[in-house]
Design a protein around this motif. Sequence first.
Motif, mmCIF file in Angstrom:
data_model
loop_
_atom_site.group_PDB
_atom_site.id
_atom_site.type_symbol
_atom_site.label_atom_id
_atom_site.label_comp_id
_atom_site.label_asym_id
_atom_site.label_seq_id
_atom_site.Cartn_x
_atom_site.Cartn_y
_atom_site.Cartn_z
ATOM 1 N N VAL A 1 55.121 23.825 63.707
ATOM 2 C CA VAL A 1 56.339 24.551 63.751
ATOM 3 C C VAL A 1 56.756 24.973 65.016
ATOM 4 C CG1 VAL A 1 57.321 26.577 62.764
ATOM 5 C CG2 VAL A 1 55.698 25.381 61.206
ATOM 6 N N VAL A 2 56.163 25.606 65.957
ATOM 7 C CA VAL A 2 56.393 25.883 67.224
ATOM 8 C C VAL A 2 57.107 24.744 68.112
ATOM 9 C CG1 VAL A 2 55.698 26.798 69.431
ATOM 10 C CG2 VAL A 2 54.668 27.752 67.424
ATOM 11 N N GLU A 3 56.484 23.636 67.870
ATOM 12 C CA GLU A 3 56.948 22.482 68.512
ATOM 13 C C GLU A 3 58.310 21.869 67.849
ATOM 14 O OE1 GLU A 3 55.866 17.825 69.492
ATOM 15 O OE2 GLU A 3 54.448 19.041 68.501
ATOM 16 N N ALA A 4 58.283 21.979 66.501
ATOM 17 C CA ALA A 4 59.329 21.410 65.675
ATOM 18 C C ALA A 4 60.580 22.447 65.927
ATOM 19 C CB ALA A 4 59.214 21.243 64.173
ATOM 20 N N GLU B 1 59.734 25.300 52.505
ATOM 21 C CA GLU B 1 59.800 25.463 51.127
ATOM 22 C C GLU B 1 58.457 26.197 50.418
ATOM 23 O OE1 GLU B 1 60.744 23.203 47.035
ATOM 24 O OE2 GLU B 1 60.657 22.038 48.782
ATOM 25 N N HIS B 2 57.393 25.933 50.890
ATOM 26 C CA HIS B 2 56.169 26.286 50.699
ATOM 27 C C HIS B 2 55.980 27.802 50.771
ATOM 28 C CE1 HIS B 2 52.149 25.778 49.055
ATOM 29 N NE2 HIS B 2 51.738 26.575 50.112
ATOM 30 N N TYR B 3 56.466 28.018 52.043
ATOM 31 C CA TYR B 3 56.509 29.587 52.567
ATOM 32 C C TYR B 3 57.608 30.419 52.167
ATOM 33 C CZ TYR B 3 51.845 28.605 54.520
ATOM 34 O OH TYR B 3 50.459 28.192 54.761
ATOM 35 N N ARG B 4 58.452 29.535 51.346
ATOM 36 C CA ARG B 4 59.564 30.549 50.969
ATOM 37 C C ARG B 4 60.568 31.046 52.251
ATOM 38 N NH1 ARG B 4 56.158 33.741 46.183
ATOM 39 N NH2 ARG B 4 55.253 31.993 45.525
ATOM 40 N N VAL B 5 60.928 30.107 52.850
ATOM 41 C CA VAL B 5 61.815 30.307 54.048
ATOM 42 C C VAL B 5 62.935 29.348 53.842
ATOM 43 C CG1 VAL B 5 62.085 30.381 56.439
ATOM 44 C CG2 VAL B 5 60.120 31.026 55.391
ATOM 45 N N GLU C 1 61.735 31.590 63.318
ATOM 46 C CA GLU C 1 60.656 32.807 63.420
ATOM 47 C C GLU C 1 60.137 33.601 62.104
ATOM 48 O OE1 GLU C 1 61.786 37.375 64.988
ATOM 49 O OE2 GLU C 1 63.404 35.743 65.295
ATOM 50 N N VAL C 2 60.960 33.383 61.076
ATOM 51 C CA VAL C 2 60.453 33.632 59.862
ATOM 52 C C VAL C 2 59.231 32.924 59.482
ATOM 53 C CG1 VAL C 2 60.816 34.438 57.227
ATOM 54 C CG2 VAL C 2 62.470 35.034 59.144
ATOM 55 N N LEU C 3 59.392 31.662 59.386
ATOM 56 C CA LEU C 3 57.990 30.698 58.999
ATOM 57 C C LEU C 3 57.066 31.119 59.833
ATOM 58 C CD1 LEU C 3 57.162 28.629 57.266
ATOM 59 C CD2 LEU C 3 58.304 26.960 58.897
ATOM 60 N N LEU C 4 57.022 31.221 61.150
ATOM 61 C CA LEU C 4 56.070 31.776 62.089
ATOM 62 C C LEU C 4 55.393 32.977 61.948
ATOM 63 C CD1 LEU C 4 57.131 30.353 65.458
ATOM 64 C CD2 LEU C 4 55.278 29.298 63.853
ATOM 65 N N HIS C 5 56.364 33.977 61.144
ATOM 66 C CA HIS C 5 55.654 35.156 60.819
ATOM 67 C C HIS C 5 54.870 35.079 59.689
ATOM 68 C CE1 HIS C 5 56.403 39.427 61.329
ATOM 69 N NE2 HIS C 5 56.566 39.660 59.836
ATOM 70 N N ARG C 6 55.131 34.198 58.765
ATOM 71 C CA ARG C 6 54.245 34.000 57.438
ATOM 72 C C ARG C 6 53.066 33.021 57.841
ATOM 73 N NH1 ARG C 6 58.794 33.857 52.631
ATOM 74 N NH2 ARG C 6 59.782 36.123 53.327
ATOM 75 N N LEU C 7 53.380 31.900 58.484
ATOM 76 C CA LEU C 7 52.524 30.771 58.563
ATOM 77 C C LEU C 7 51.669 31.228 59.883
ATOM 78 C CD1 LEU C 7 53.303 27.049 58.815
ATOM 79 C CD2 LEU C 7 51.174 27.994 59.414
ATOM 80 N N ARG D 1 50.447 41.827 62.595
ATOM 81 C CA ARG D 1 49.788 40.653 63.132
ATOM 82 C C ARG D 1 50.720 40.138 64.054
ATOM 83 N NH1 ARG D 1 48.531 36.012 58.752
ATOM 84 N NH2 ARG D 1 51.021 36.273 58.689
ATOM 85 N N ALA D 2 52.288 40.075 63.933
ATOM 86 C CA ALA D 2 53.137 39.769 64.798
ATOM 87 C C ALA D 2 53.266 40.443 66.108
ATOM 88 C CB ALA D 2 54.556 39.702 64.020
ATOM 89 N N GLU D 3 53.015 41.768 65.820
ATOM 90 C CA GLU D 3 52.979 42.685 67.180
ATOM 91 C C GLU D 3 51.679 42.135 68.025
ATOM 92 O OE1 GLU D 3 52.645 46.699 65.966
ATOM 93 O OE2 GLU D 3 54.714 46.563 64.903
ATOM 94 N N MET D 4 50.431 41.974 67.325
ATOM 95 C CA MET D 4 49.271 41.490 68.130
ATOM 96 C C MET D 4 49.601 40.111 68.920
ATOM 97 S SD MET D 4 46.116 42.264 65.461
ATOM 98 C CE MET D 4 45.855 43.837 64.735
#
Length: 336
Positions: free
Chosen positions: A135-138, A158-162, A171-177, A262-265
Amino acid sequence: MNESGTRDWRMGRWVVISAILAVFFAAPVAYWGYQSFEERVDGQPPPEVVDPEPFRVPELTFIEADSSEVLLERLREHGGEQWPPDEVVPAVTAASFPEDLDEVDVQTRKEVFFRILTPIVLAENARLREARAFVVEAGARRDELEGAAGERLEALAEHYRVDLDDDDAIEVLLHRLDEIPPDMALAQAANESGWGTSRFTRQANNLFGEWTWTQEEGLVPERRGEGESHRIRVFPSLQRSVRSYYFTLNVGHAYDDLRDLRAEMRDEARELDGEALSAGLTAYSERRQAYVEEVRSMIRFNELARINGLRLDEVEHEPTQLAEAGGPDEAEAAGE
């Protein structure tokens, strides 16, 4: 009948036929759509759904034994006498706990528990880590994505409801994944499953007390209140239970605070710390903060932070099948 009347009659006939055909074909489609919606609302996709994450998880070797003592002996043969090891955890585990786990001494029970679950937890984190790297690369070249890479990103979203149409979708996807610290996962699993001896763990491979309202073959909780209809969800293996638990924490609205911590870390380039991150688990149990302190105490007493620095011995890989794990909504998160 004149020519105009004949033409009108023919047109009327085709309108009727077209309407009948439309109803004939639309009805099953509408029914399928309704069924799919019902299953998505419950958060458990049907078993035929293809894995939306075409990433690969480290292959684990599953061994069996008739007793805890024999299983522990075999696990030691593959992984050495020392536990935990210094750096590398052998990719050897079991699909379920032995039946007599509640009959052995506490030290043996804990060692069996950790030797079985640690490789699973590390393997599931490796899968998430690979998906996250994609996801970071994409996200960095999203305008150029096409073909399989674009479809992969869409499936993940879609799987992570974004919603990928949102400006902050990546950003939201990386927050969840993202990963779950092994120390917290192991402490919760031990807490919820009674070190692998609870009824719903022995009979359903359910480590975290996850509920379901659609799985007819699920276990009926012994203390289910009058008028309640939930059941304890059944998993084909302990690994499927861990995978579902990861998804619940990564998507459920009840764990927004956990993901923020977790995102803060991540932003501060800190290692994920389960003792600190467990502050986001107040919604996991009706005991709220007392539950959080209990998880933290288990992490400290069992020195589980040592597990966070270990890596899994990766030799071969196999495709994941994440969809089979499903993704319960937060209402299904905990409790028998």
